[in-house]
Write a protein that holds these residues in place. Structure first.
Motif, PDB file in Angstrom:
ATOM      1  N   ARG A 132      -6.590  61.150  39.921  1.00 55.95           N
ATOM      2  CA  ARG A 132      -7.552  61.324  38.824  1.00 55.95           C
ATOM      3  C   ARG A 132      -8.363  60.057  38.550  1.00 55.95           C
ATOM      4  N   HIS A 133      -7.740  58.889  38.674  1.00 53.70           N
ATOM      5  CA  HIS A 133      -8.342  57.701  38.067  1.00 53.70           C
ATOM      6  C   HIS A 133      -8.789  56.599  39.035  1.00 53.70           C
ATOM      7  N   LEU A 134      -8.246  56.538  40.239  1.00 50.05           N
ATOM      8  CA  LEU A 134      -8.668  55.463  41.129  1.00 50.05           C
ATOM      9  C   LEU A 134     -10.092  55.709  41.629  1.00 50.05           C
ATOM     10  N   PRO A 135     -10.841  54.648  41.876  1.00 53.90           N
ATOM     11  CA  PRO A 135     -12.213  54.827  42.356  1.00 53.90           C
ATOM     12  C   PRO A 135     -12.239  55.399  43.768  1.00 53.90           C
ATOM     13  N   GLN A 136     -13.338  56.035  44.096  1.00 49.98           N
ATOM     14  CA  GLN A 136     -13.523  56.594  45.428  1.00 49.98           C
ATOM     15  C   GLN A 136     -13.409  55.483  46.467  1.00 49.98           C
ATOM     16  N   GLY A 137     -12.752  55.811  47.566  1.00 51.79           N
ATOM     17  CA  GLY A 137     -12.548  54.820  48.616  1.00 51.79           C
ATOM     18  C   GLY A 137     -11.193  54.152  48.577  1.00 51.79           C
ATOM     19  N   SER A 138     -10.413  54.426  47.532  1.00 46.30           N
ATOM     20  CA  SER A 138      -9.043  53.899  47.473  1.00 46.30           C
ATOM     21  C   SER A 138      -8.172  54.668  48.464  1.00 46.30           C
ATOM     22  N   GLU A 139      -7.218  53.967  49.059  1.00 43.09           N
ATOM     23  CA  GLU A 139      -6.357  54.565  50.072  1.00 43.09           C
ATOM     24  C   GLU A 139      -4.895  54.419  49.647  1.00 43.09           C
TER      25      GLU A 139
ATOM     26  N   ALA B 290      -1.908  60.877  38.780  1.00 47.90           N
ATOM     27  CA  ALA B 290      -2.724  59.923  38.032  1.00 47.90           C
ATOM     28  C   ALA B 290      -3.639  59.131  38.956  1.00 47.90           C
ATOM     29  N   LEU B 291      -3.143  58.721  40.098  1.00 47.52           N
ATOM     30  CA  LEU B 291      -3.973  57.987  41.052  1.00 47.52           C
ATOM     31  C   LEU B 291      -5.133  58.854  41.526  1.00 47.52           C
TER      32      LEU B 291
ATOM     33  N   ALA C 253      10.006  63.046  40.032  1.00 54.18           N
ATOM     34  CA  ALA C 253       9.083  63.464  38.971  1.00 54.18           C
ATOM     35  C   ALA C 253       8.118  62.344  38.622  1.00 54.18           C
ATOM     36  N   GLN C 254       8.614  61.112  38.613  1.00 51.71           N
ATOM     37  CA  GLN C 254       7.736  59.981  38.322  1.00 51.71           C
ATOM     38  C   GLN C 254       6.772  59.724  39.470  1.00 51.71           C
ATOM     39  N   ARG C 255       7.249  59.910  40.716  1.00 53.32           N
ATOM     40  CA  ARG C 255       6.356  59.798  41.876  1.00 53.32           C
ATOM     41  C   ARG C 255       5.220  60.791  41.766  1.00 53.32           C
ATOM     42  N   ASP C 256       5.559  62.030  41.420  1.00 53.65           N
ATOM     43  CA  ASP C 256       4.537  63.065  41.298  1.00 53.65           C
ATOM     44  C   ASP C 256       3.537  62.723  40.198  1.00 53.65           C
ATOM     45  N   ALA C 257       4.041  62.198  39.091  1.00 53.20           N
ATOM     46  CA  ALA C 257       3.149  61.813  37.994  1.00 53.20           C
ATOM     47  C   ALA C 257       2.179  60.729  38.429  1.00 53.20           C
TER      48      ALA C 257
ATOM     49  N   THR D  90      -1.142  56.689  31.328  1.00 53.98           N
ATOM     50  CA  THR D  90      -1.872  55.695  30.537  1.00 53.98           C
ATOM     51  C   THR D  90      -2.161  54.445  31.351  1.00 53.98           C
ATOM     52  N   ALA D  91      -1.148  53.967  32.085  1.00 56.36           N
ATOM     53  CA  ALA D  91      -1.308  52.734  32.853  1.00 56.36           C
ATOM     54  C   ALA D  91      -2.317  52.910  33.975  1.00 56.36           C
TER      55      ALA D  91
END
Length: 411
Positions: A318-325, A315-316, A307-311, A389-390
């Protein structure tokens, strides 16, 4: 004598050359930072304390002290508590390994197992092959014995078999190749069945033994990983396991399973190091697990971590900049992220902490040529809400940095 010499007299201590190769763990240093109020940590590779079987430990402790108090509090055998060694051998046999209790050495955490392996097998200047990237704690354990680290070319499925095949030419005399097949720290990758077969075949052909470290193998989410490397080449693989991730790390209980020809030397190294792993801890753990407790307990850990992995995956996205892998791990405790060009994870850490989030820069996990755009994120000690949040805070830091880079590059 001037004041400086009076205040700072010359030391009488002369450090051994190997001491210069001992360095503090960047992870431990970062954990100190995370103690600051308001910082959400994605840094430490710590199991969730919510998974610790406190009541079972309490009951087992009372029973051990009631039934065998003098034996539990006395010095014990260096090999470990006999019934616990038998339990380990039985558990591994069910995974397909050909193991007897006489091959099991109980260690003070699997980290001690790494140290004993280094002490027994590594000479100064001897090559030791490691994955790219690899577990930082293994690099720390082996480094004082002054090996020459050889980084094995690796991909998302683990080290390449052809890189192991080339070791006799690229690094003659390689003492062993150190691998983490299951949900590797730091990348979270798992070596698939076909690659495992190829790695063992290549190691056999190259006559390079393997050291297989498996602290995370029980923490699979949807499908158990393939059989261990040790099940495929018993005489050529040292296998390390741990109770830290399925019970509690504070117990400091791990084990080494060694081929019979190596076991006596590892035992002698263990005797010289600390005589034996705490017998009281071993008896308590055996009391907890002997009747099948882990069969019920470990699935609860898997469900929680999944469940935490899925969260974190959400979140990644939604929030990481484009181009993140990154890829969502199928077990274990970590995401491995490669940031867009222009991001230096170590350089950005201070800004991230100021924004209330901490992570581990990935460069510490490379023996050579670190990838400064990488970072390791742990997802098991925060709630889904705190993960959101993090990661949101981390994303803001990264996007702000990239916007600043773009503005500077714009004429």
């Amino acid at each position: 004598m001037n004041d400086t010499m009076k205040n700072h007299p010359a030391s009488v201590w002369a450090l051994a050359q190997r001491a210069a190769r001992m360095n503090p763990s960047i992870i431990r240093e970062i954990l100190k930072v995370t103690e600051q109020p308001g910082v959400l940590s994605l840094a430490g590779g710590l199991p969730s304390p919510e998974t610790f079987p406190i009541e079972a430990m309490r009951e087992a402790t009372a029973k051990v002290l009631a039934d065998t108090p003098k034996e539990a509090l006395q010095y014990a055998a260096s090999e470990g508590f006999g019934p616990l060694r038998e339990w380990v051998a039985g558990a591994l046999a069910r995974q397909g390994q050909q193991v007897t209790a006489g091959q099991v050495l109980i260690t003070t955490g699997s980290q001690q197992g790494l140290d004993l392996v280094g002490k027994v097998l590594v000479d100064a200047g001897a090559p030791v092959a490691v994955e790219t990237p690899t577990y930082l704690g293994a690099l720390q354990a082996f480094a004082p014995y002054e090996p020459i680290f050889k980084s094995l070319a690796s991909d998302s499925s683990g080290p390449l078999a052809e890189a192991i095949e080339q070791l006799p030419h690229d690094a003659p005399g390689t003492r062993f190749a150190y691998v983490l097949p299951n949900f590797q720290n730091p990348t979270g990758r798992v070596i698939p069945e076909a690659r495992r077969q190829a790695i063992v075949a290549a190691a056999q052909a190259a006559r390079v033994p393997l050291v297989e470290d498996n602290p995370y193998g029980d923490l699979w989410f949807d499908e158990a990983p393939p059989a261990p490397l040790a099940a495929r080449w018993p005489e050529g693989v040292i296998y390390l396991g741990s109770f830290s991730k399925v019970l509690a790390p504070g117990l400091r209980l791990g084990y080494v399973v060694a081929p019979p020809e190596l076991y006596p030397k590892l035992l002698q190294a263990k005797q010289a190091a600390d005589l034996h792993t705490p017998g009281f801890n071993q008896r308590v753990v055996h009391q907890v697990i002997k009747d099948g407790f882990l069969d019920q307990h470990v699935p609860t850990i898997r469900a929680r971590y999944k469940a935490q992995r899925d969260a974190m995956a959400q979140a990644l996205a939604r929030h990481l900049p484009q181009g993140s892998e990154y890829a969502a791990p199928q077990g274990g405790m970590f995401f491995w992220v490669r940031l867009p060009e222009g991001c230096h994870a170590m350089a950005l850490l201070e800004q991230a902490v100021a924004a209330g989030v901490a992570y581990v820069p990935g460069e510490a996990f490379f023996a050579h040529a670190p990838d400064v755009r990488t970072m390791r994120l742990s997802f098991v000690t925060l709630s889904p809400q705190d993960i959101e949040t993090a990661v949101s805070a981390l994303g803001r830091v990264l996007k702000r940095h990239l916007n600043e880079e773009l503005e500077e590059a714009t004429p």
